[in-house]
Write a protein that holds these residues in place. Structure first.
Motif, short mmCIF file in Angstrom:
data_model
loop_
_atom_site.label_atom_id
_atom_site.label_comp_id
_atom_site.label_asym_id
_atom_site.label_seq_id
_atom_site.Cartn_x
_atom_site.Cartn_y
_atom_site.Cartn_z
N UNK A 58 -9.38 3.08 -8.20
CA UNK A 58 -9.11 1.71 -8.65
C UNK A 58 -7.65 1.50 -9.02
N UNK A 59 -7.00 2.50 -9.60
CA UNK A 59 -5.61 2.34 -10.00
C UNK A 59 -4.70 2.06 -8.80
N UNK A 60 -5.04 2.66 -7.66
CA UNK A 60 -4.27 2.42 -6.43
C UNK A 60 -4.40 0.96 -6.02
N UNK A 61 -5.62 0.46 -6.02
CA UNK A 61 -5.85 -0.91 -5.58
C UNK A 61 -5.31 -1.93 -6.58
N UNK A 62 -5.30 -1.56 -7.86
CA UNK A 62 -4.67 -2.42 -8.86
C UNK A 62 -3.18 -2.55 -8.58
N UNK A 63 -2.54 -1.44 -8.23
CA UNK A 63 -1.12 -1.47 -7.88
C UNK A 63 -0.86 -2.31 -6.63
N UNK A 64 -1.76 -2.21 -5.67
CA UNK A 64 -1.64 -3.03 -4.45
C UNK A 64 -1.68 -4.51 -4.78
N UNK A 65 -2.68 -4.91 -5.57
CA UNK A 65 -2.82 -6.33 -5.91
C UNK A 65 -1.63 -6.83 -6.72
N UNK A 66 -1.13 -6.00 -7.62
CA UNK A 66 0.06 -6.37 -8.39
C UNK A 66 1.28 -6.54 -7.49
N UNK A 67 1.37 -5.71 -6.46
CA UNK A 67 2.50 -5.80 -5.53
C UNK A 67 2.49 -7.14 -4.80
N UNK A 68 1.32 -7.57 -4.32
CA UNK A 68 1.26 -8.85 -3.62
C UNK A 68 1.65 -10.01 -4.54
N UNK A 69 1.20 -9.95 -5.79
CA UNK A 69 1.59 -10.99 -6.75
C UNK A 69 3.12 -11.00 -6.92
N UNK B 148 0.82 -1.22 0.00
CA UNK B 148 0.00 0.00 0.00
C UNK B 148 0.85 1.26 0.00
N UNK B 149 1.76 1.37 0.95
CA UNK B 149 2.57 2.59 1.02
C UNK B 149 3.83 2.48 0.15
N UNK B 150 4.48 1.32 0.18
CA UNK B 150 5.72 1.17 -0.56
C UNK B 150 5.55 1.22 -2.05
N UNK B 151 4.64 0.38 -2.59
CA UNK B 151 4.44 0.30 -4.04
C UNK B 151 3.38 1.28 -4.52
N UNK B 152 2.14 1.11 -4.06
CA UNK B 152 1.05 1.97 -4.56
C UNK B 152 1.25 3.43 -4.14
N UNK C 275 12.43 1.73 1.83
CA UNK C 275 12.10 2.63 2.94
C UNK C 275 11.16 1.95 3.94
N UNK C 276 10.16 1.24 3.43
CA UNK C 276 9.22 0.54 4.32
C UNK C 276 9.95 -0.54 5.11
N UNK C 277 10.83 -1.27 4.45
CA UNK C 277 11.59 -2.31 5.14
C UNK C 277 12.53 -1.71 6.19
N UNK C 278 13.09 -0.54 5.92
CA UNK C 278 13.96 0.11 6.89
C UNK C 278 13.19 0.53 8.12
N UNK C 279 11.99 1.07 7.92
CA UNK C 279 11.14 1.42 9.07
C UNK C 279 10.83 0.18 9.90
N UNK C 280 10.60 -0.93 9.22
CA UNK C 280 10.31 -2.18 9.92
C UNK C 280 11.52 -2.68 10.69
N UNK C 281 12.69 -2.53 10.10
CA UNK C 281 13.92 -2.94 10.78
C UNK C 281 14.14 -2.14 12.05
#
Length: 213
Positions: free
Chosen positions: A163-174, A105-109, A116-122
């Motif tokens: 919809x374009x945001x959610x399409x990007x989200x679904x593509x990211x999970x794939x 959601x935040x990283x890709x879409x 950056x998201x992984x660094x915050x998680x670390x």
């Protein structure tokens, strides 16, 4: 003491994650396993307070960077106060969304970037990853029907994006599932709740065979 396990459910809006997480938790409990069923954002009082800020933001809402920081803060509290202690006590943690939702959601879409998201998680959660991440996928028609049944005309600040945001989200999970097959397990979310549940059990306990009964 036996080490616990950590399983997350991921996917876009309306994929059935909450339902399947609950069914898996029930299955494990009925087989004698101690289970914690939780969700993100949320799971602890502090993280639930942040959840309210994220889903019903004040003013004009959050920019993607601020949103990523809030999710990371909620997750840090969740991991420290609930997830790690439960795993240490030998329990199975079943979580409805986790890090990979932030990545999608935040990283890709949202274009904050995966690094950056992984660094915050670390920093916030010391890089804790699930033993297995189940990604549910379903057709657009199936998802739209489920969202109508679940939400009616109401939605939150994230679910209501274009919809374009959610399409990007679904593509990211794939993409995540393709890039990291050692953790991600793709499950067809089409069909009845019971059919999907059986698929979840089949794929999970082929991956983690020790708990099948």
């Amino acid at each position: 003491m036996t080490q616990g396990r950590f399983i997350s459910f991921e996917g876009g809006e309306g994929m059935g994650k909450s339902t399947q997480a609950r069914l898996l938790a029930n299955f494990l409990e009925n087989s004698g396993t101690s289970v914690v069923l939780t969700r993100e954002p949320g799971g602890t009082p502090g993280a639930e307070a942040i959840r309210e800020l994220l889903l019903h933001p004040p003013g004009e809402g959050w920019e993607a960077e601020a949103e990523a920081l809030l999710f990371a803060a909620a997750r840090s509290d969740h991991v420290a106060r609930l997830i790690r202690p439960a795993i240490h006590d030998g329990r199975w943690v079943i979580c409805d969304r986790y890090l990979d939702s932030s990545r999608a959601y935040q990283g890709r879409a949202g274009q904050v970037g995966d690094a950056a998201v992984r660094q915050l998680h670390a920093i916030g959660s010391h890089g804790l990853l699930p033993d297995a991440t189940i990604v549910l996928r379903a057709s657009t028609q199936q998802v739209e029907r489920r969202l109508r049944e679940r939400d009616g005309d109401e939605t939150d600040a994230i679910g209501g994006r274009e919809n374009s945001y959610h399409t990007a989200v679904n593509s990211a999970f794939e993409a995540f599932a393709s890039e990291e097959p050692d953790r991600f397990l793709m499950v067809d979310g089409e069909g009845t709740i019971e059919e999907v549940h059986q698929r979840v059990l089949d794929v999970l306990f082929s991956f983690l065979p020790e708990k099948r009964s």
